[in-house]
Write an enzyme that holds these catalytic residues in place. Structure first.
Site, mmCIF file in Angstrom:
data_model
loop_
_atom_site.group_PDB
_atom_site.id
_atom_site.type_symbol
_atom_site.label_atom_id
_atom_site.label_comp_id
_atom_site.label_asym_id
_atom_site.label_seq_id
_atom_site.Cartn_x
_atom_site.Cartn_y
_atom_site.Cartn_z
ATOM 1 N N PRO A 2 43.628 -16.285 43.274
ATOM 2 C CA PRO A 2 42.876 -15.127 43.775
ATOM 3 C C PRO A 2 43.184 -14.878 45.238
ATOM 4 O O PRO A 2 43.258 -15.814 46.037
ATOM 5 C CB PRO A 2 41.418 -15.549 43.575
ATOM 6 C CG PRO A 2 41.456 -16.652 42.584
ATOM 7 C CD PRO A 2 42.752 -17.351 42.781
ATOM 8 N N GLU A 3 43.368 -13.601 45.576
ATOM 9 C CA GLU A 3 43.667 -13.220 46.956
ATOM 10 C C GLU A 3 42.569 -12.290 47.470
ATOM 11 O O GLU A 3 41.487 -12.217 46.879
ATOM 12 C CB GLU A 3 45.055 -12.576 47.023
ATOM 13 C CG GLU A 3 46.173 -13.491 46.524
ATOM 14 C CD GLU A 3 47.542 -12.840 46.536
ATOM 15 O OE1 GLU A 3 47.805 -12.033 47.450
ATOM 16 O OE2 GLU A 3 48.353 -13.104 45.627
ATOM 17 N N LYS A 58 40.381 -15.877 51.525
ATOM 18 C CA LYS A 58 40.342 -16.131 50.082
ATOM 19 C C LYS A 58 39.122 -16.953 49.673
ATOM 20 O O LYS A 58 39.041 -17.411 48.536
ATOM 21 C CB LYS A 58 41.603 -16.885 49.652
ATOM 22 C CG LYS A 58 42.923 -16.162 49.919
ATOM 23 C CD LYS A 58 44.078 -17.034 49.467
ATOM 24 C CE LYS A 58 45.425 -16.401 49.787
ATOM 25 N NZ LYS A 58 46.548 -17.256 49.358
ATOM 26 N N ARG A 111 40.591 -27.405 39.620
ATOM 27 C CA ARG A 111 41.384 -28.631 39.674
ATOM 28 C C ARG A 111 41.885 -28.881 41.094
ATOM 29 O O ARG A 111 42.007 -30.012 41.530
ATOM 30 C CB ARG A 111 42.580 -28.535 38.712
ATOM 31 C CG ARG A 111 42.180 -28.297 37.269
ATOM 32 C CD ARG A 111 41.229 -29.364 36.748
ATOM 33 N NE ARG A 111 40.768 -29.075 35.401
ATOM 34 C CZ ARG A 111 39.825 -29.762 34.780
ATOM 35 N NH1 ARG A 111 39.231 -30.770 35.394
ATOM 36 N NH2 ARG A 111 39.454 -29.431 33.556
ATOM 37 N N ARG A 151 55.949 -14.963 65.286
ATOM 38 C CA ARG A 151 56.402 -15.752 64.136
ATOM 39 C C ARG A 151 57.917 -15.877 64.097
ATOM 40 O O ARG A 151 58.648 -15.041 64.625
ATOM 41 C CB ARG A 151 55.924 -15.089 62.843
ATOM 42 C CG ARG A 151 54.426 -14.976 62.752
ATOM 43 C CD ARG A 151 53.816 -16.269 62.298
ATOM 44 N NE ARG A 151 52.405 -16.352 62.658
ATOM 45 C CZ ARG A 151 51.584 -17.254 62.179
ATOM 46 N NH1 ARG A 151 52.032 -18.158 61.334
ATOM 47 N NH2 ARG A 151 50.331 -17.282 62.572
ATOM 48 N N ARG A 260 58.658 -19.932 47.353
ATOM 49 C CA ARG A 260 57.732 -19.017 46.677
ATOM 50 C C ARG A 260 58.509 -17.978 45.886
ATOM 51 O O ARG A 260 59.517 -17.458 46.354
ATOM 52 C CB ARG A 260 56.840 -18.281 47.698
ATOM 53 C CG ARG A 260 55.845 -19.163 48.433
ATOM 54 C CD ARG A 260 55.119 -18.347 49.482
ATOM 55 N NE ARG A 260 54.112 -19.097 50.192
ATOM 56 C CZ ARG A 260 52.827 -19.137 49.853
ATOM 57 N NH1 ARG A 260 52.411 -18.438 48.814
ATOM 58 N NH2 ARG A 260 51.964 -19.843 50.552
#
Length: 272
Positions: A2-3, A58, A111, A151, A260
């Site tokens: 979930p975002e 989140k 989990r 960044r 990713r």
């Protein structure tokens, strides 16, 4: 996982159902999902009233009437259900909160995720590294560019770094890059102010639309929940490998960037 849109949808739906509710039952079926002994957790929550539900990135924060909080992070695979009965047997949920009205809030798939009872100060400490919310009024195109410019590395990992902006993950980083027309593998230092402004505008458009349609995760909170998951068919590139791009018809590609998975159109999305 979930975002921002999924957690914002949960926040809205839970506030409609939980505000003022008194917790009368606490079941813990997985000790590692909570942060204290089960008996302590159960005793501390029984009789407490939920005041409201807040979201940070989140994560959800359930505010209790004793000043403490329940901090929820669903992580990978976590989900929620609410009602008099759950969609599965009770033993398949890691935590269950029951309320005076007969309904229950079911926490599934924890989990890796957790539900921790914390003080207000502890929550602030735990979340202090989070970047600003995408819709924080203090996050302007100028401040976004400043944060992005600091960044290094590639764009997709930068967008999913919760210290840059909180709430964006795999799905919406791909959708934001597509909306802005920028390749997710673009080196961040190569992005100029114009590209940054496109990303900023795309971020807000994509997340706003996704939240309006209930996010992409198709796990309804209640049996009559018609909102959750409504954005999934509206995803332009995420999980659309091999499908024609909605802009140019080129097949959407699935790649891997810094470990990713990433979905993008090789024709519409160029560096910078």
């Amino acid at each position: 996982m979930p975002e921002w849109p999924e957690m914002e949808t949960y926040r809205k739906l839970l506030n409609e159902r939980l505000c003022g509710q008194i917790i009368t039952r606490v079941a813990v079926n997985r000790a590692k999902s909570v942060n204290e002994p089960e008996d302590t957790f159960r005793a501390a929550l029984t009789g407490r009233r939920i005041l409201f539900v807040e979201r940070k990135g989140k994560q959800l924060i359930l505010h209790l009437d004793d000043g403490n909080r329940l901090l929820l992070h669903l992580m990978l695979g976590g989900w929620l259900a609410y009602g008099a009965e759950g969609p599965k047997e009770d033993g398949e949920f890691q935590v269950i909160l029951g309320f005076a009205g007969g309904e229950n809030l079911y926490f599934g798939g924890l989990r890796l995720g957790y539900l921790h009872r914390l003080s207000a100060k502890q929550v602030l400490e735990q979340l202090k590294e989070l970047g600003p919310d995408p819709f924080d009024p203090r996050l302007t195109p100028e401040t976004f560019y400043g944060r992005l410019s600091a960044r290094r590395g590639k764009l997709k990992p930068a967008l999913t770094d919760q210290k840059l902006v909180s709430g964006i993950g795999n799905c919406y980083s791909d959708e934001i890059c597509f909306e802005s027309g920028i390749h997710p593998e673009t080196p961040v230092p190569s992005l100029d102010r114009e590209a940054s402004d496109r990303l900023f505008a795309s971020m807000r458009r994509v997340l706003e639309e996704a939240a309006e349609y209930g996010g992409y995760m198709d796990r309804p909170l209640t049996p009559d929940d018609k909102l959750t998951g409504g954005f999934d068919p509206r995803c332009r590139v995420y999980d659309r490998e091999g499908e024609p791009c909605v802009r140019c018809g080129t097949k959407v590609v699935k790649g891997e960037i810094s470990g990713r998975k990433a979905f993008y159109c090789p024709h519409c999305q160029r560096s910078g």
